[in-house]
Design a protein around this motif. Structure first.
Motif, PDB file in Angstrom:
ATOM      1  N   CYS A 127       0.864  -1.180   0.000  1.00 55.63           N
ATOM      2  CA  CYS A 127       0.000   0.000   0.000  1.00 55.63           C
ATOM      3  C   CYS A 127       0.900   1.231   0.000  1.00 55.63           C
ATOM      4  O   CYS A 127       1.688   1.442   0.927  1.00 55.63           O
TER       5      CYS A 127
ATOM      6  N   HIS B 243      -2.879   3.654  -2.210  1.00 57.69           N
ATOM      7  CA  HIS B 243      -3.166   2.812  -3.376  1.00 57.69           C
ATOM      8  C   HIS B 243      -2.488   1.458  -3.188  1.00 57.69           C
ATOM      9  O   HIS B 243      -1.342   1.394  -2.746  1.00 57.69           O
TER      10      HIS B 243
ATOM     11  N   ASN C 237      -3.362   0.069  -8.594  1.00 55.42           N
ATOM     12  CA  ASN C 237      -4.786   0.130  -8.257  1.00 55.42           C
ATOM     13  C   ASN C 237      -5.432  -1.245  -8.146  1.00 55.42           C
ATOM     14  O   ASN C 237      -6.478  -1.513  -8.727  1.00 55.42           O
TER      15      ASN C 237
END
Length: 90
Positions: A30, A34, A78
């Motif tokens: 992360c 994102h 993503n």
């Protein structure tokens, strides 16, 4: 649960480990809210070795900032995945 997660010293990535065989097919990170991921082709079955290009890599002396920048550039961006999907036979 058939997958366990492990984070090494920097705690900047989670290694998703198969509890049955110990293979790590997926690593997630992360970064700035994102989720990024990288998939290990070594975990694939039935892939002809000549289709793969192997190269040596060492990230031992990489700073955290450089590590996160490399992941942002090179990893799948993503990413979303369901957290609680039952495995086979569940």
């Amino acid at each position: 649960m058939l997958v366990s997660k492990y984070a090494f010293g920097t705690q900047t990535a989670e290694f998703h480990i198969c509890s049955r065989c110990g293979v790590v097919p997926l690593v997630t990170s992360c970064i700035e809210g994102h989720l990024y991921a990288v998939v290990s082709v070594n975990a694939f079955e039935g892939v002809a070795p000549q289709l793969l290009r192997r190269s040596a890599a060492s990230f031992q002396d990489e700073s955290e900032d450089l590590r996160l920048a490399r992941r942002t550039r090179n990893w799948i961006a993503n990413v979303t995945y369901p957290e609680n999907v039952p495995g086979p036979g569940k």
